[in-house]
Design an enzyme around this catalytic site. Structure first.
Site, mmCIF file in Angstrom:
data_model
loop_
_atom_site.group_PDB
_atom_site.id
_atom_site.type_symbol
_atom_site.label_atom_id
_atom_site.label_comp_id
_atom_site.label_asym_id
_atom_site.label_seq_id
_atom_site.Cartn_x
_atom_site.Cartn_y
_atom_site.Cartn_z
ATOM 1 N N ARG A 61 21.321 58.158 65.528
ATOM 2 C CA ARG A 61 22.601 57.811 64.908
ATOM 3 C C ARG A 61 23.002 58.842 63.854
ATOM 4 O O ARG A 61 24.178 59.123 63.683
ATOM 5 C CB ARG A 61 22.442 56.417 64.303
ATOM 6 C CG ARG A 61 23.430 56.061 63.289
ATOM 7 C CD ARG A 61 24.330 54.977 63.780
ATOM 8 N NE ARG A 61 25.192 54.624 62.689
ATOM 9 C CZ ARG A 61 25.218 53.430 62.119
ATOM 10 N NH1 ARG A 61 24.455 52.470 62.576
ATOM 11 N NH2 ARG A 61 26.018 53.204 61.135
ATOM 12 N N LYS A 117 23.946 42.528 72.447
ATOM 13 C CA LYS A 117 23.653 43.440 71.335
ATOM 14 C C LYS A 117 22.143 43.572 71.221
ATOM 15 O O LYS A 117 21.451 42.617 70.870
ATOM 16 C CB LYS A 117 24.240 42.920 70.022
ATOM 17 C CG LYS A 117 24.039 43.903 68.861
ATOM 18 C CD LYS A 117 24.727 43.413 67.600
ATOM 19 C CE LYS A 117 24.841 44.496 66.532
ATOM 20 N NZ LYS A 117 23.573 45.050 66.079
ATOM 21 N N GLU A 172 21.226 52.148 73.374
ATOM 22 C CA GLU A 172 20.283 51.632 72.386
ATOM 23 C C GLU A 172 18.891 51.671 73.013
ATOM 24 O O GLU A 172 18.721 51.281 74.169
ATOM 25 C CB GLU A 172 20.691 50.177 72.056
ATOM 26 C CG GLU A 172 19.953 49.548 70.908
ATOM 27 C CD GLU A 172 20.615 49.774 69.533
ATOM 28 O OE1 GLU A 172 21.526 50.621 69.407
ATOM 29 O OE2 GLU A 172 20.183 49.097 68.590
ATOM 30 N N GLU A 196 28.916 42.360 75.893
ATOM 31 C CA GLU A 196 27.616 42.951 76.228
ATOM 32 C C GLU A 196 26.566 42.359 75.296
ATOM 33 O O GLU A 196 26.887 41.922 74.200
ATOM 34 C CB GLU A 196 27.626 44.476 75.975
ATOM 35 C CG GLU A 196 28.556 45.256 76.865
ATOM 36 C CD GLU A 196 28.754 46.683 76.343
ATOM 37 O OE1 GLU A 196 28.150 47.050 75.311
ATOM 38 O OE2 GLU A 196 29.522 47.408 76.970
ATOM 39 N N PHE A 238 25.150 51.875 77.114
ATOM 40 C CA PHE A 238 26.364 51.068 77.139
ATOM 41 C C PHE A 238 27.646 51.886 77.170
ATOM 42 O O PHE A 238 28.728 51.315 77.226
ATOM 43 C CB PHE A 238 26.395 50.058 75.984
ATOM 44 C CG PHE A 238 26.103 50.626 74.615
ATOM 45 C CD1 PHE A 238 27.020 51.415 73.969
ATOM 46 C CD2 PHE A 238 24.894 50.337 73.989
ATOM 47 C CE1 PHE A 238 26.755 51.920 72.711
ATOM 48 C CE2 PHE A 238 24.617 50.848 72.722
ATOM 49 C CZ PHE A 238 25.554 51.645 72.083
ATOM 50 N N ARG A 290 34.686 53.009 62.536
ATOM 51 C CA ARG A 290 34.305 51.603 62.509
ATOM 52 C C ARG A 290 35.612 50.833 62.615
ATOM 53 O O ARG A 290 36.191 50.427 61.610
ATOM 54 C CB ARG A 290 33.582 51.290 61.197
ATOM 55 C CG ARG A 290 32.805 50.007 61.223
ATOM 56 C CD ARG A 290 32.141 49.749 59.877
ATOM 57 N NE ARG A 290 30.899 50.460 59.660
ATOM 58 C CZ ARG A 290 29.745 50.198 60.240
ATOM 59 N NH1 ARG A 290 29.653 49.226 61.111
ATOM 60 N NH2 ARG A 290 28.669 50.899 59.952
ATOM 61 N N ARG A 308 20.041 53.402 67.980
ATOM 62 C CA ARG A 308 21.107 54.053 68.734
ATOM 63 C C ARG A 308 20.647 55.435 69.178
ATOM 64 O O ARG A 308 20.048 56.169 68.392
ATOM 65 C CB ARG A 308 22.302 54.191 67.778
ATOM 66 C CG ARG A 308 23.584 54.681 68.394
ATOM 67 C CD ARG A 308 24.343 53.521 68.943
ATOM 68 N NE ARG A 308 25.640 53.903 69.463
ATOM 69 C CZ ARG A 308 26.797 53.596 68.880
ATOM 70 N NH1 ARG A 308 26.818 52.959 67.736
ATOM 71 N NH2 ARG A 308 27.935 53.931 69.452
HETATM 72 N N1 LIG Z 1 25.799 46.808 73.720
HETATM 73 C C1 LIG Z 1 25.925 47.472 72.573
HETATM 74 N N2 LIG Z 1 27.058 48.176 72.297
HETATM 75 C C2 LIG Z 1 27.200 48.842 71.139
HETATM 76 N N3 LIG Z 1 26.269 48.877 70.166
HETATM 77 C C3 LIG Z 1 25.126 48.198 70.365
HETATM 78 C C4 LIG Z 1 24.895 47.477 71.578
HETATM 79 N N4 LIG Z 1 23.666 46.915 71.490
HETATM 80 C C5 LIG Z 1 23.163 47.251 70.313
HETATM 81 N N5 LIG Z 1 24.018 48.032 69.608
HETATM 82 C C6 LIG Z 1 23.787 48.543 68.248
HETATM 83 O O1 LIG Z 1 24.618 47.808 67.402
HETATM 84 C C7 LIG Z 1 25.287 48.643 66.499
HETATM 85 C C8 LIG Z 1 26.677 48.106 66.271
HETATM 86 O O2 LIG Z 1 26.856 47.739 64.939
HETATM 87 P P1 LIG Z 1 27.304 48.841 63.883
HETATM 88 O O3 LIG Z 1 28.206 49.805 64.528
HETATM 89 O O4 LIG Z 1 27.813 48.128 62.691
HETATM 90 O O5 LIG Z 1 25.959 49.590 63.571
HETATM 91 P P2 LIG Z 1 24.894 49.252 62.455
HETATM 92 O O6 LIG Z 1 25.494 49.576 61.122
HETATM 93 O O7 LIG Z 1 23.660 49.937 62.880
HETATM 94 O O8 LIG Z 1 24.771 47.686 62.513
HETATM 95 P P3 LIG Z 1 23.618 46.709 62.897
HETATM 96 O O9 LIG Z 1 22.692 46.695 61.720
HETATM 97 O O10 LIG Z 1 24.372 45.437 63.105
HETATM 98 O O11 LIG Z 1 22.956 47.215 64.154
HETATM 99 C C9 LIG Z 1 25.340 49.989 67.160
HETATM 100 O O12 LIG Z 1 25.319 51.033 66.209
HETATM 101 C C10 LIG Z 1 24.121 49.995 68.053
HETATM 102 O O13 LIG Z 1 23.040 50.618 67.401
#
Ligand SMILES: Nc1ncnc2c1ncn2[C@@H]1O[C@H](COP(=O)(O)OP(=O)(O)OP(=O)(O)O)[C@@H](O)[C@H]1O
Length: 547
Positions: A273, A253, A302, A251, A342, A413, A258
């Site tokens: 989040r 990103k 997101e 998918e 998603f 995680r 979130r």
């Molecule tokens: N298609 C997707 N599926 C899941 N998460 C997604 C998607 N697109 C964007 N995201 C975002 O990416 C994050 C996935 O990375 P992680 O779980 O490490 O969160 P994070 O610590 O907020 O990291 P990052 O700073 O990389 O966004 C999710 O928390 C979400 O906010």
């Protein structure tokens, strides 16, 4: 349970450094907590409400010092409390050292001999402080806190002050609570963990484990309006994904924030989040959900800020929405946002946490066709690289790789979601050869041999064929054609003239290429128009990076 008993147990737990013994002490405490089990399970972690509840006590340090000072008598001021804190370093120790109760009889406790504090009363009182609002609420909070401190014995004051300021710090986190519930009520840690994930409420889980055992725990369901923790990702690569799962679900990103959407059939609520209710900040998301869904559902997605052309803007832009809580209409004019959903955790009475990702995705698309993200299942690293290039070229952050068979595990995680952002590592390499393309690309170069600089020339380190759009292929062909030295079959020898920036996942030793190394998953990032072959990365640097 008397609060004094809780405080004495908390002190014993705080004094224990070994994990197993700590779990044993917490389990004993849970076993003896009786009616107050829910509150005790929260208090040991410094919580007064369940994790899914974003109610805040909203008592700042100053208010707490004032209440403490007043309970300590006329000779103590809030400034004294603060000075002592500076000396001692921790509010619990300060509260414990004060001679509280000096005001006994002056406030509401008429006859001067109040009953001992109980856990239930402390919980009730702190919650009433949390919900106090409007004019005069600061005074109400100060008076109510004073009333508690005024009745507290030294050890009670220590843990009360810490609870009020959210600094419990007795070494009990969620993992300890999970293990202690399992030990106290003879349930498996897996069952307790799962129930914690689903309910996000350690009080409910502890009581259920005690009263209904594992059967009760596994009967705990998601509830619309009670947010769960978000499933999280690790960084990873397409190759790792394919090696682990065979197929990877890919998918985009998105670079936003979130949100977890809870729709009860009438009104959507959106949670961030950190599980704060952000419904009022995102009216267009609320509208979109209301328009599309007619059954109760819990969705994950997101929210991305976009400019008037729909091009994504950096995630800080969405955050402006949250900052301008009181002026959402103006913020909405400033920056438009879009939902990309998603995942789907619940639909119409059915929990989907244990349903495989691909199937959850189908349910999502059925319900929210406009806002559901595209999902492509692939076992081809090149195809995945193309999806990544496409996502990047549209201004998104990269791609997510997900195990198509995986369940949704709130708060974890784990290895089932991998985030793949653009390579941190790139090398600037010289194009020294090419191969003619195939199919509709047969009249253009399709693959490029890239080389590092050595002391006396250039040595290949890999071939780049992915990450290049059709338009870019034409441009590259035009740039390189004048430098063709020779051709044998489909292979073309090119004089060093053009430098590519190449992304990669790993450097490996390899007999295939003259440099002795190969790049894993090399990807075209761009032409370094500002560099000549003499400025390209050297074999020496490649060796250093490898080691
Ligand atoms: N298609 C997707 N599926 C899941 N998460 C997604 C998607 N697109 C964007 N995201 C975002 O990416 C994050 C996935 O990375 P992680 O779980 O490490 O969160 P994070 O610590 O907020 O990291 P990052 O700073 O990389 O966004 C999710 O928390 C979400 O906010």
């Amino acid at each position: 349970m008397d609060f004094a008993d809780f405080a004495a147990r908390a002190a014993a737990i705080e004094g224990e450094s070994a994990d197993l013994e700590t779990i044993g002490l917490v389990a004993d405490l849970f076993g003896d907590a009786g009616e107050d089990l829910g509150a005790v399970a929260r208090f040991v972690q410094g919580r007064i409400v369940p994790a899914h509840d974003d109610t805040k006590l909203d008592v700042g340090p100053t208010l707490c010092y004032e209440a403490l000072a007043r309970a300590a008598g006329r000779n103590v001021s809030a400034a004294d409390v603060e000075a002592e804190l500076a000396a001692v370093g921790e509010i619990g120790a300060v509260a414990e050292s004060l001679d509280l109760g000096g005001q006994r009889g002056l406030e509401a406790f008429g006859d001067g001999t109040p009953d001992p504090l109980t856990v239930a009363e402390v919980q009730r009182t702190l919650r009433s402080i949390a919900t106090a609002s409007g004019g005069g609420s600061t005074d109400t909070k100060r008076n109510t806190l004073f009333g508690l401190f005024n009745r507290a014995e030294p050890l009670e004051a220590r843990y009360l002050a810490r609870l009020v300021l959210g600094e419990m710090r007795i070494g009990v986190g969620e993992g300890t609570v999970r293990d202690a519930v399992a030990e106290a009520f003879e349930a498996s840690t897996e069952a307790v963990e799962r129930a914690l994930q689903v309910s996000n409420d350690c009080g409910v889980v502890a009581r259920t484990a005690r009263e209904d055992g594992e059967a009760g725990l596994s009967a705990i369901r998601l509830r619309v309006g009670r947010p769960v923790k978000a499933m999280l990702a690790q960084t990873g690569t397409a190759i790792e994904a394919i090696e682990s799962w065979g197929d990877a679900a890919v998918e985009t990103k998105f670079d936003g924030v979130r949100v977890q959407i809870h729709y009860d059939g009438e009104t959507p609520r959106l949670f961030s989040r950190n599980l704060e209710d952000v419904t009022d900040s995102l009216p267009e998301v609320v509208d979109a959900v209301e328009r599309s869904i007619d059954v109760p559902a819990i969705l994950d997605g997101e929210v991305v800020a976009v400019d008037p052309d729909g091009t994504p803007l950096p995630f800080q832009e969405v955050l402006r929405r949250f900052r301008r809580k009181h002026d959402v209409a103006a913020a909405r004019e400033d920056v438009a946002v879009e939902l990309h959903a998603f995942d789907c955790l619940h639909v119409d009475g059915e929990d989907l946490l244990d349903t495989p990702l691909e199937r959850r995705h189908e349910r999502l698309r059925e319900r929210l066709p406009d806002a559901a993200v595209d999902l492509t299942v692939s076992d081809d690293p090149d195809a995945i690289a193309d999806l990544e290039s496409e996502a990047l070229s549209k201004g998104h952050e990269g791609i997510m790789l997900k195990n198509p068979e995986s369940t949704y595990t709130p708060g974890k995680r784990g290895q089932n979601w991998l985030k793949r952002k653009p390579d941190v590592e790139t090398l600037d390499l010289v194009v020294t050869g090419a191969e003619w393309g195939e199919g509709r690309r047969a009249n253009l170069f399709g693959t490029f041999v890239v080389s590092v600089r050595t002391d006396d020339g250039y040595e290949p380190v890999g071939k780049v064929a992915t990450g290049i759009t059709d338009g870019e292929l034409e441009t590259l062909h035009e740039r390189l054609e004048p430098h063709v030295r020779s051709e044998t079959g489909t292979e073309v020898d090119i004089e060093p003239a053009v430098v590519f920036e190449v992304g990669y996942e790993e450097i490996q030793r390899s007999p295939t290429y003259g440099s002795g190394y190969a790049l894993r998953f090399p990807r075209f990032v761009g032409i370094r128009e500002d560099k000549s072959p003499a400025d390209a990365d050297s074999l020496e640097r490649l060796r250093r990076l490898y080691s």
